[in-house]
Write a protein that holds these residues in place. Structure first.
Motif, PDB file in Angstrom:
ATOM      1  N   LEU A 340      25.186  28.384  45.301  1.00 50.50           N
ATOM      2  CA  LEU A 340      26.186  28.434  44.235  1.00 50.50           C
ATOM      3  C   LEU A 340      27.369  27.528  44.568  1.00 50.50           C
ATOM      4  O   LEU A 340      27.915  26.843  43.694  1.00 50.50           O
ATOM      5  N   GLU A 341      27.735  27.498  45.836  1.00 52.10           N
ATOM      6  CA  GLU A 341      28.858  26.651  46.259  1.00 52.10           C
ATOM      7  C   GLU A 341      28.562  25.175  45.978  1.00 52.10           C
ATOM      8  O   GLU A 341      29.434  24.429  45.516  1.00 52.10           O
ATOM      9  N   ASN A 342      27.324  24.759  46.228  1.00 49.95           N
ATOM     10  CA  ASN A 342      26.955  23.364  45.957  1.00 49.95           C
ATOM     11  C   ASN A 342      27.083  23.033  44.466  1.00 49.95           C
ATOM     12  O   ASN A 342      27.560  21.965  44.087  1.00 49.95           O
ATOM     13  N   LEU A 343      26.625  23.976  43.626  1.00 52.59           N
ATOM     14  CA  LEU A 343      26.717  23.770  42.181  1.00 52.59           C
ATOM     15  C   LEU A 343      28.171  23.660  41.733  1.00 52.59           C
ATOM     16  O   LEU A 343      28.534  22.761  40.957  1.00 52.59           O
ATOM     17  N   ILE A 344      29.000  24.564  42.231  1.00 51.09           N
ATOM     18  CA  ILE A 344      30.416  24.563  41.856  1.00 51.09           C
ATOM     19  C   ILE A 344      31.102  23.276  42.300  1.00 51.09           C
ATOM     20  O   ILE A 344      31.945  22.720  41.583  1.00 51.09           O
ATOM     21  N   GLU A 345      30.708  22.757  43.439  1.00 50.56           N
ATOM     22  CA  GLU A 345      31.320  21.525  43.952  1.00 50.56           C
ATOM     23  C   GLU A 345      31.001  20.341  43.032  1.00 50.56           C
ATOM     24  O   GLU A 345      31.873  19.508  42.756  1.00 50.56           O
ATOM     25  N   ILE A 346      29.769  20.279  42.550  1.00 51.95           N
ATOM     26  CA  ILE A 346      29.399  19.203  41.629  1.00 51.95           C
ATOM     27  C   ILE A 346      30.221  19.296  40.346  1.00 51.95           C
ATOM     28  O   ILE A 346      30.733  18.305  39.822  1.00 51.95           O
ATOM     29  N   ILE A 347      30.365  20.512  39.845  1.00 51.01           N
ATOM     30  CA  ILE A 347      31.136  20.717  38.610  1.00 51.01           C
ATOM     31  C   ILE A 347      32.599  20.349  38.825  1.00 51.01           C
ATOM     32  O   ILE A 347      33.224  19.701  37.978  1.00 51.01           O
ATOM     33  N   ALA A 348      33.145  20.751  39.959  1.00 58.05           N
ATOM     34  CA  ALA A 348      34.542  20.439  40.259  1.00 58.05           C
ATOM     35  C   ALA A 348      34.750  18.935  40.397  1.00 58.05           C
ATOM     36  O   ALA A 348      35.738  18.378  39.892  1.00 58.05           O
ATOM     37  N   ASP A 349      33.816  18.257  41.065  1.00 64.28           N
ATOM     38  CA  ASP A 349      33.925  16.802  41.215  1.00 64.28           C
ATOM     39  C   ASP A 349      33.854  16.096  39.862  1.00 64.28           C
ATOM     40  O   ASP A 349      34.426  15.013  39.691  1.00 64.28           O
ATOM     41  N   ALA A 350      33.159  16.719  38.901  1.00 63.05           N
ATOM     42  CA  ALA A 350      33.052  16.141  37.556  1.00 63.05           C
ATOM     43  C   ALA A 350      34.268  16.509  36.691  1.00 63.05           C
ATOM     44  O   ALA A 350      34.305  16.157  35.513  1.00 63.05           O
ATOM     45  N   ARG A 351      35.231  17.216  37.290  1.00 62.52           N
ATOM     46  CA  ARG A 351      36.495  17.570  36.633  1.00 62.52           C
ATOM     47  C   ARG A 351      36.312  18.490  35.426  1.00 62.52           C
ATOM     48  O   ARG A 351      37.040  18.423  34.435  1.00 62.52           O
ATOM     49  N   ALA A 352      35.331  19.401  35.535  1.00 56.22           N
ATOM     50  CA  ALA A 352      35.180  20.468  34.548  1.00 56.22           C
ATOM     51  C   ALA A 352      35.743  21.752  35.145  1.00 56.22           C
ATOM     52  O   ALA A 352      35.689  21.965  36.362  1.00 56.22           O
ATOM     53  N   ASN A 353      36.292  22.592  34.293  1.00 57.53           N
ATOM     54  CA  ASN A 353      36.893  23.846  34.733  1.00 57.53           C
ATOM     55  C   ASN A 353      35.963  24.998  34.405  1.00 57.53           C
ATOM     56  O   ASN A 353      35.407  25.071  33.308  1.00 57.53           O
ATOM     57  N   ILE A 354      35.783  25.905  35.365  1.00 59.18           N
ATOM     58  CA  ILE A 354      34.870  27.037  35.179  1.00 59.18           C
ATOM     59  C   ILE A 354      35.651  28.239  34.665  1.00 59.18           C
ATOM     60  O   ILE A 354      36.563  28.737  35.310  1.00 59.18           O
ATOM     61  N   TYR A 355      35.249  28.715  33.462  1.00 52.99           N
ATOM     62  CA  TYR A 355      35.842  29.936  32.910  1.00 52.99           C
ATOM     63  C   TYR A 355      35.168  31.186  33.471  1.00 52.99           C
ATOM     64  O   TYR A 355      35.810  32.191  33.730  1.00 52.99           O
ATOM     65  N   GLY A 356      33.835  31.116  33.604  1.00 55.15           N
ATOM     66  CA  GLY A 356      33.107  32.299  34.049  1.00 55.15           C
ATOM     67  C   GLY A 356      31.728  31.941  34.546  1.00 55.15           C
ATOM     68  O   GLY A 356      31.150  30.916  34.172  1.00 55.15           O
ATOM     69  N   ILE A 357      31.208  32.801  35.455  1.00 56.18           N
ATOM     70  CA  ILE A 357      29.868  32.625  36.012  1.00 56.18           C
ATOM     71  C   ILE A 357      29.147  33.956  35.944  1.00 56.18           C
ATOM     72  O   ILE A 357      29.706  35.004  36.257  1.00 56.18           O
ATOM     73  N   GLN A 358      27.863  33.896  35.543  1.00 53.63           N
ATOM     74  CA  GLN A 358      27.045  35.107  35.514  1.00 53.63           C
ATOM     75  C   GLN A 358      25.732  34.846  36.232  1.00 53.63           C
ATOM     76  O   GLN A 358      25.016  33.896  35.916  1.00 53.63           O
ATOM     77  N   HIS A 359      25.404  35.725  37.224  1.00 56.49           N
ATOM     78  CA  HIS A 359      24.143  35.633  37.956  1.00 56.49           C
ATOM     79  C   HIS A 359      23.114  36.564  37.330  1.00 56.49           C
ATOM     80  O   HIS A 359      23.443  37.650  36.864  1.00 56.49           O
TER      81      HIS A 359
END
Length: 403
Positions: A340-359
């Protein structure tokens, strides 16, 4: 047929109850469209919509016997509140039949304006049927939402205000449901200047009046489906149809997506809250649903601001999606530390903001070693959305766009 004398006569009665609402020049929408856009802020009217105008004028025409017997109508919102307040101010007993599903906020507002509310039926048609039963059983006068000359004349006072506050107006743009508002406005506007154009706007999913004009007779639509519930009418009025056919220059339609975007734009840029029906006239201007020239003076009527908060939330989300500013995606990760950390890092590098995550680990469509993840993301436009999805796919993620 309705004439301007009736509209002028209605004015004094209407102004005893209704407000004269502002006409506001919009730099934002003028810059965006190239026209000179002046917003008629009828969403600031008492009860939140123009309906108070027609209801006030209709009730003023009751005979003494009719006043004693009271009035009845059916409505899920704006007309209910307009009739309730107008009747209360005139000392007339009012009974309003509303569908059982009607939002609690609108039911309570109608009661607060002094009417007795009867909840009946699953939709407007069933509520209207019960209202006509009460009309017969109790001898009450039925106050029609649009197909009544006194109602049309009252709504026409809005047109008088437009031409007085904006004498050089070229085009007035008006929401259309059953046709009461545009009949009154067109009568007032054309009497002032026959060359002033009057354009009606309907939702694509509720276009009965537009279809009727094309066929040259009143026709029903089999299904009505739009977020603009204030103009979700499947059968136009017979009286209004004749006025519209004679005095309205054109009726165009716009999509629910365009309406949602305009609701969001008005909130964000003009700090103005409107319902779907209140946004549709401006949506037609922004979407260029009809032709207008550079510098043309255009007045869209923002006819109502009574939007349920749950509906508003959905409309805002829809508007953000249409603008590429909100994205909901689903993908699958390997169920191991750091995935999950790897996924979040890609999203952060793409300058998108995460509102919520559901597993989700229990989906039958997923392998035992996988985790399904849904992400709510804030994005910066359609190009940014495309770049983000491409980046995720480049790192081996299979991405399903949910919203």
């Amino acid at each position: 047929m309705l004439d301007v004398a009736a509209v002028l006569e209605a004015r004094q009665r209407v102004m005893e109850v209704a407000r004269r609402t502002p006409l506001d020049y919009s730099y934002t929408f003028s810059d965006r469209t190239g026209a000179e856009v002046h917003l008629k802020l009828e969403n600031l009217q008492r009860t939140g919509s123009f309906k108070i105008r027609g209801a006030t004028n209709r009730i003023a025409h009751l005979t003494d016997e009719e006043r004693a017997a009271g009035v009845v109508t059916a409505s899920a919102g704006n007309h209910a509140q307009g009739v309730a307040l107008a009747a209360s101010r005139a000392g007339v007993d009012a009974k309003i039949v509303m569908p059982e599903y009607a939002p609690v906020s609108k039911v309570e507002a109608t009661k607060a304006y002094g009417a007795e509310v009867v909840l009946h039926g699953v939709d407007y048609d069933e509520a209207q049927g019960r209202a006509h039963e009460l009309e017969r059983e109790e001898g009450r006068t039925y106050v029609h939402a649009f197909d009544d000359e006194h109602v049309m004349a009252g709504q026409g006072t809005l047109g008088l205000e437009i031409v007085e506050d904006c004498p050089d107006v070229d085009t007035v743009v008006v929401p259309v449901g059953g046709g009461g508002l545009i009949s009154g406005i067109a009568t007032a506007v054309k009497a002032n200047n026959p060359d002033t154009r009057v354009v009606g706007v309907q939702a694509e999913g509720a276009s009965a009046m537009a279809q009727s004009l094309r066929k040259g007779e009143v026709v029903d639509t089999d299904e009505v489906d739009t977020i603009a519930d204030g103009i979700a009418v499947g059968h136009p009025g017979s009286l209004t149809f004749e006025v519209v056919r004679e005095r309205v220059d054109d009726i165009v339609t716009v999509s629910d997506a365009a309406i949602a975007r305009t609701v969001v734009d008005l909130l964000e840029r003009s700090k103005t809250l409107v319902e779907g029906a209140g946004a549709i006239a401006l949506a037609a201007v922004v979407e260029e649903a009809f032709e207008y020239e550079e510098g043309e003076v255009v007045v869209p009527a923002l006819c109502g601001g009574n939007i349920d908060l749950n509906v508003l939330r959905n409309v805002i989300t829809r508007g953000l999606v249409e603008d590429g500013r909100y994205l909901k995606v689903k993908t699958t990760l390997k169920d191991r530390p750091g995935a999950l950390e790897n996924l979040i890092e890609i999203i952060a590098d793409a300058r998108a903001n995460i509102y919520g995550i559901q597993h989700e680990r229990t989906s039958l469509d997923m392998s035992l070693g996988g985790v399904e993840v849904e992400l709510d993301l804030e994005t910066r436009g359609h190009e940014h959305v495309a770049q983000l999805i491409a980046e995720l796919e480049a790192h081996g993620y299979e991405v399903e766009v949910l919203v």
